[in-house]
Design a protein around this motif. Structure first.
Motif, PDB file in Angstrom:
ATOM      1  N   ASP A   1       0.834  -1.208   0.000  1.00 19.66           N
ATOM      2  CA  ASP A   1       0.000   0.000   0.000  1.00 19.66           C
ATOM      3  C   ASP A   1       0.867   1.257   0.000  1.00 19.66           C
ATOM      4  OD1 ASP A   1      -2.359  -1.454  -0.035  1.00 19.66           O
ATOM      5  OD2 ASP A   1      -2.550  -1.459   2.152  1.00 19.66           O
TER       6      ASP A   1
ATOM      7  N   ASP B   1       0.861   4.290  -2.666  1.00 18.68           N
ATOM      8  CA  ASP B   1       0.724   5.695  -2.262  1.00 18.68           C
ATOM      9  C   ASP B   1       1.873   6.546  -2.807  1.00 18.68           C
ATOM     10  OD1 ASP B   1      -1.565   5.043  -0.874  1.00 18.68           O
ATOM     11  OD2 ASP B   1      -0.590   5.053   1.102  1.00 18.68           O
ATOM     12  N   ARG B   2       3.099   6.042  -2.673  1.00 16.42           N
ATOM     13  CA  ARG B   2       4.262   6.810  -3.117  1.00 16.42           C
ATOM     14  C   ARG B   2       4.305   6.909  -4.645  1.00 16.42           C
ATOM     15  NH1 ARG B   2       3.420   9.523   0.102  1.00 16.42           N
ATOM     16  NH2 ARG B   2       4.915  10.819  -0.950  1.00 16.42           N
TER      17      ARG B   2
END
Length: 178
Positions: A41, A45-46
């Protein structure tokens, strides 16, 4: 990178670019093969934030290296994980990924410094890229993610008995932290 801002270029047969959502599995596999703990996750996100980079083979278009950076504070970009496929190591790909992360920090007006925490055996790698190195947790800057990166209050000595950890910082030219 050196202190005067000379960043290494990737090898001629490799390009470094922001990771795309389709690169997710390759990024996770490369980081896992390097035995780096990575949360899927967090990679997503990054990647969405533009803080994940890949090194791509010009010949095969395959991902041969990956870097994931996090933002522990608005004025910091921290290299959280960087790895290169075993068969491609020692060719400057990791250096090019870290240099691209420094470029990413330099292109963001809010970022004052790019940081990384790493094992002591990588000290020369980061110093060659222009990072000022200190023991992790020593004279800690709260903007780097907390008072004690080592985890137990002993600078450079992780609580789990693992090897010494160091951290490095490259200040973005013209935006030195106060």
């Amino acid at each position: 990178m050196t202190v005067d801002g000379n960043l290494p270029d990737p090898p001629a047969d490799v390009t470094v670019e922001p990771a795309a959502p389709d690169d997710r599995l390759d990024v996770l596999r490369i980081l896992d093969a390097a035995m780096l703990e990575t949360d899927a996750d967090a990679v997503d996100d990054r990647t969405a934030a533009g803080d994940a980079l890949v090194a791509r083979s010009a010949r095969t278009d395959g991902v041969v290296g990956a870097l994931v950076a996090v933002r522990p504070a608005p004025d910091r970009l921290r290299v959280d994980a960087v790895a290169v496929r075993r068969a491609r190591r020692g060719r400057g790909i990791g250096s090019a990924l870290v240099a691209a992360a420094v470029d990413l920090g330099e292109s963001d007006p809010a970022v004052e410094a790019v940081t990384a925490t790493f094992d002591a055996d990588l000290r020369a790698f980061y110093e060659d890229l222009g990072f000022a190195v200190r023991p992790a947790g020593a004279a800690s800057d709260p903007a780097d993610g907390g008072a004690d990166d080592a985890g137990d209050g002993r600078a450079g000595a992780p609580a789990d008995g693992s090897p010494e950890r160091l951290e490095g910082r490259v200040s973005v030219p013209g935006r030195e932290p106060p």
